[in-house]
Design an enzyme around this catalytic site. Sequence first.
Site, PDB file in Angstrom:
ATOM      1  N   ASP A   1     -17.605  -5.002 -14.010  1.00 15.54           N
ATOM      2  CA  ASP A   1     -18.060  -4.314 -15.224  1.00 15.54           C
ATOM      3  C   ASP A   1     -18.878  -5.328 -16.027  1.00 15.54           C
ATOM      4  O   ASP A   1     -19.164  -6.427 -15.535  1.00 15.54           O
ATOM      5  CB  ASP A   1     -16.826  -3.818 -16.012  1.00 15.54           C
ATOM      6  CG  ASP A   1     -17.103  -2.531 -16.794  1.00 15.54           C
ATOM      7  OD1 ASP A   1     -18.136  -2.492 -17.499  1.00 15.54           O
ATOM      8  OD2 ASP A   1     -16.304  -1.590 -16.703  1.00 15.54           O
TER       9      ASP A   1
ATOM     10  N   PRO B   1     -19.656  -8.329 -18.604  1.00 16.34           N
ATOM     11  CA  PRO B   1     -18.832  -9.537 -18.738  1.00 16.34           C
ATOM     12  C   PRO B   1     -17.680  -9.415 -19.737  1.00 16.34           C
ATOM     13  O   PRO B   1     -16.542  -9.813 -19.434  1.00 16.34           O
ATOM     14  CB  PRO B   1     -19.857 -10.604 -19.177  1.00 16.34           C
ATOM     15  CG  PRO B   1     -21.145 -10.143 -18.559  1.00 16.34           C
ATOM     16  CD  PRO B   1     -21.108  -8.645 -18.627  1.00 16.34           C
TER      17      PRO B   1
ATOM     18  N   LYS C   1       0.922  -7.997  -2.842  1.00 10.51           N
ATOM     19  CA  LYS C   1      -0.372  -7.506  -3.362  1.00 10.51           C
ATOM     20  C   LYS C   1      -0.201  -6.070  -3.860  1.00 10.51           C
ATOM     21  O   LYS C   1       0.272  -5.205  -3.130  1.00 10.51           O
ATOM     22  CB  LYS C   1      -1.438  -7.554  -2.271  1.00 10.51           C
ATOM     23  CG  LYS C   1      -2.782  -7.012  -2.736  1.00 10.51           C
ATOM     24  CD  LYS C   1      -3.869  -7.267  -1.711  1.00 10.51           C
ATOM     25  CE  LYS C   1      -4.046  -6.184  -0.693  1.00 10.51           C
ATOM     26  NZ  LYS C   1      -4.601  -4.921  -1.222  1.00 10.51           N
TER      27      LYS C   1
ATOM     28  N   ARG D   1       0.454  -3.155   7.075  1.00 10.87           N
ATOM     29  CA  ARG D   1       1.266  -2.342   7.974  1.00 10.87           C
ATOM     30  C   ARG D   1       2.155  -3.104   8.960  1.00 10.87           C
ATOM     31  O   ARG D   1       3.281  -2.655   9.212  1.00 10.87           O
ATOM     32  CB  ARG D   1       0.372  -1.325   8.694  1.00 10.87           C
ATOM     33  CG  ARG D   1      -0.068  -0.217   7.746  1.00 10.87           C
ATOM     34  CD  ARG D   1      -1.299   0.493   8.199  1.00 10.87           C
ATOM     35  NE  ARG D   1      -2.478  -0.355   8.088  1.00 10.87           N
ATOM     36  CZ  ARG D   1      -3.708   0.046   8.373  1.00 10.87           C
ATOM     37  NH1 ARG D   1      -3.916   1.280   8.798  1.00 10.87           N
ATOM     38  NH2 ARG D   1      -4.730  -0.767   8.227  1.00 10.87           N
TER      39      ARG D   1
ATOM     40  N   ASP E   1      -4.796  -6.719  -7.101  1.00  6.75           N
ATOM     41  CA  ASP E   1      -6.045  -6.467  -6.368  1.00  6.75           C
ATOM     42  C   ASP E   1      -6.758  -5.265  -6.987  1.00  6.75           C
ATOM     43  O   ASP E   1      -6.772  -4.180  -6.420  1.00  6.75           O
ATOM     44  CB  ASP E   1      -5.677  -6.224  -4.891  1.00  6.75           C
ATOM     45  CG  ASP E   1      -6.874  -5.901  -4.010  1.00  6.75           C
ATOM     46  OD1 ASP E   1      -8.011  -6.217  -4.400  1.00  6.75           O
ATOM     47  OD2 ASP E   1      -6.664  -5.325  -2.927  1.00  6.75           O
TER      48      ASP E   1
ATOM     49  N   THR F   1     -16.015  -6.815 -20.830  1.00  8.14           N
ATOM     50  CA  THR F   1     -14.955  -5.909 -20.363  1.00  8.14           C
ATOM     51  C   THR F   1     -14.128  -6.573 -19.268  1.00  8.14           C
ATOM     52  O   THR F   1     -12.897  -6.491 -19.267  1.00  8.14           O
ATOM     53  CB  THR F   1     -15.590  -4.599 -19.848  1.00  8.14           C
ATOM     54  OG1 THR F   1     -16.324  -4.025 -20.926  1.00  8.14           O
ATOM     55  CG2 THR F   1     -14.547  -3.619 -19.363  1.00  8.14           C
TER      56      THR F   1
ATOM     57  N   ASP G   1       0.851  -1.198   0.000  1.00 12.66           N
ATOM     58  CA  ASP G   1       0.000   0.000   0.000  1.00 12.66           C
ATOM     59  C   ASP G   1       0.885   1.246   0.000  1.00 12.66           C
ATOM     60  O   ASP G   1       1.044   1.931   1.012  1.00 12.66           O
ATOM     61  CB  ASP G   1      -0.941  -0.030   1.216  1.00 12.66           C
ATOM     62  CG  ASP G   1      -1.962  -1.149   1.091  1.00 12.66           C
ATOM     63  OD1 ASP G   1      -2.399  -1.437  -0.042  1.00 12.66           O
ATOM     64  OD2 ASP G   1      -2.318  -1.754   2.117  1.00 12.66           O
TER      65      ASP G   1
ATOM     66  N   LYS H   1     -10.039  -5.656  -8.261  1.00  7.54           N
ATOM     67  CA  LYS H   1     -11.476  -5.866  -8.024  1.00  7.54           C
ATOM     68  C   LYS H   1     -12.314  -5.460  -9.233  1.00  7.54           C
ATOM     69  O   LYS H   1     -13.167  -4.563  -9.156  1.00  7.54           O
ATOM     70  CB  LYS H   1     -11.957  -5.084  -6.792  1.00  7.54           C
ATOM     71  CG  LYS H   1     -11.209  -5.417  -5.502  1.00  7.54           C
ATOM     72  CD  LYS H   1     -11.833  -4.696  -4.319  1.00  7.54           C
ATOM     73  CE  LYS H   1     -11.118  -4.953  -3.019  1.00  7.54           C
ATOM     74  NZ  LYS H   1      -9.755  -4.377  -2.935  1.00  7.54           N
ATOM     75  N   PHE H   2     -12.101  -6.168 -10.346  1.00  9.15           N
ATOM     76  CA  PHE H   2     -12.834  -5.823 -11.564  1.00  9.15           C
ATOM     77  C   PHE H   2     -14.339  -6.006 -11.372  1.00  9.15           C
ATOM     78  O   PHE H   2     -14.797  -6.998 -10.785  1.00  9.15           O
ATOM     79  CB  PHE H   2     -12.369  -6.697 -12.735  1.00  9.15           C
ATOM     80  CG  PHE H   2     -10.939  -6.470 -13.147  1.00  9.15           C
ATOM     81  CD1 PHE H   2     -10.408  -5.191 -13.257  1.00  9.15           C
ATOM     82  CD2 PHE H   2     -10.117  -7.552 -13.438  1.00  9.15           C
ATOM     83  CE1 PHE H   2      -9.093  -4.994 -13.656  1.00  9.15           C
ATOM     84  CE2 PHE H   2      -8.802  -7.371 -13.834  1.00  9.15           C
ATOM     85  CZ  PHE H   2      -8.286  -6.087 -13.942  1.00  9.15           C
TER      86      PHE H   2
ATOM     87  N   THR I   1     -15.789  -5.047   3.520  1.00 11.04           N
ATOM     88  CA  THR I   1     -15.977  -4.986   4.977  1.00 11.04           C
ATOM     89  C   THR I   1     -16.250  -3.559   5.454  1.00 11.04           C
ATOM     90  O   THR I   1     -16.648  -3.350   6.596  1.00 11.04           O
ATOM     91  CB  THR I   1     -14.745  -5.537   5.725  1.00 11.04           C
ATOM     92  OG1 THR I   1     -13.574  -4.987   5.137  1.00 11.04           O
ATOM     93  CG2 THR I   1     -14.687  -7.040   5.670  1.00 11.04           C
TER      94      THR I   1
HETATM   95  O1  C5P Z   1      -2.188  -2.709   6.787  1.00 14.00           O
HETATM   96  P1  C5P Z   1      -3.204  -3.810   6.788  1.00 14.00           P
HETATM   97  O2  C5P Z   1      -2.656  -5.158   7.208  1.00 14.00           O
HETATM   98  O3  C5P Z   1      -4.453  -3.443   7.553  1.00 14.00           O
HETATM   99  O4  C5P Z   1      -3.594  -3.942   5.239  1.00 14.00           O
HETATM  100  C1  C5P Z   1      -4.552  -4.844   4.806  1.00 14.00           C
HETATM  101  C2  C5P Z   1      -4.685  -4.821   3.328  1.00 14.00           C
HETATM  102  O5  C5P Z   1      -5.825  -5.614   3.004  1.00 14.00           O
HETATM  103  C3  C5P Z   1      -4.924  -3.444   2.711  1.00 14.00           C
HETATM  104  O6  C5P Z   1      -4.371  -3.464   1.378  1.00 14.00           O
HETATM  105  C4  C5P Z   1      -6.416  -3.358   2.663  1.00 14.00           C
HETATM  106  O7  C5P Z   1      -6.889  -2.519   1.635  1.00 14.00           O
HETATM  107  C5  C5P Z   1      -6.792  -4.813   2.355  1.00 14.00           C
HETATM  108  N1  C5P Z   1      -8.137  -5.182   2.759  1.00 14.00           N
HETATM  109  C6  C5P Z   1      -8.590  -5.089   4.060  1.00 14.00           C
HETATM  110  N2  C5P Z   1      -9.868  -5.455   4.391  1.00 14.00           N
HETATM  111  C7  C5P Z   1     -10.675  -5.901   3.431  1.00 14.00           C
HETATM  112  C8  C5P Z   1     -10.254  -6.032   2.118  1.00 14.00           C
HETATM  113  C9  C5P Z   1      -8.950  -5.651   1.816  1.00 14.00           C
HETATM  114  O8  C5P Z   1      -7.844  -4.681   4.949  1.00 14.00           O
HETATM  115  N3  C5P Z   1     -11.879  -6.289   3.764  1.00 14.00           N
END
Ligand code: C5P
Length: 244
Positions: A70, A72, A38, A215, A65, A74, A16, A67-68, A124
């Site tokens: 659109d 089918p 990722k 992180r 990652d 495309t 990230d 997350k397409f 989430t």
């Molecule tokens: O830093 P952290 O471990 O929280 O990062 C989690 C990664 O997983 C980030 O790229 C975040 O966008 C992704 N993610 C998430 N929860 C989700 C879907 C994806 O934390 N439900």
Amino acid sequence: MSQGENLGPRVIVALDYPDAESAWQLVRRLEPGQCRLKVGKELFTSAGPQFIGALAEQGFEVFLDLKFHDIPTTVARACRAAAGLGVWMLNVHALGGERMLIAAREALQQDSKPPLLVAVTILTSMDESDLHAVGLSGTAQDNVIRLATLAHRCGLDGVVCSSRETAQLRARFGAGFRLVTPGIRPSGSQVDDQRRVMTPVDAIGNGSSYLVIGRPVTQADDPPGVLRTINSELAAFNQPHAPL
Ligand code: C5P
């Protein structure tokens, strides 16, 4: 995936970062045997497809990652383009529906070594009032199960899911279905903005196949050391659904 298949490194480090140079500062310290990587919308938009190629040249397997979601045709073409970059895994929104999911899967089948295709069910970040506002009734959990069932029926390789859902999804879909789980925090690390977290061992114990960790690795003083600790904890641990 059959029971007992070696899934390789279970940790997928979430890059990230805003640009390639910041990401390389971490990636240069990591080894492909320790983790996958990722790349999401921010880094892909700024660093471009050539960055994915450069990671692959260093031997890393990449989860793209994006997350397409659109129509089918495309999505199928976007999946082909992603496969052309040599990614290891990519994802689509299950809310794109059955025809979109099947089109994505079929597009990848043309590849000699197709990437894994997983679906996002319900973000989430959405609570029940958000779901109702977009016309989805029932609880978030109900919607996750329904959309994961759709993804499974359409022949996708798995879903991204929270650690709350892994046990139920594993029980329902068996050993072959990949469950990719974010919200992971090694014991003792900061929770950051995640609301529900689980340790790597507990998440794998609940049936997760792969752990998306950002992180706790990217902001650590010693990222390779954090990965070594997680990997040795996981190696010491064995559980029936998705063995190491
Ligand atoms: O830093 P952290 O471990 O929280 O990062 C989690 C990664 O997983 C980030 O790229 C975040 O966008 C992704 N993610 C998430 N929860 C989700 C879907 C994806 O934390 N439900």
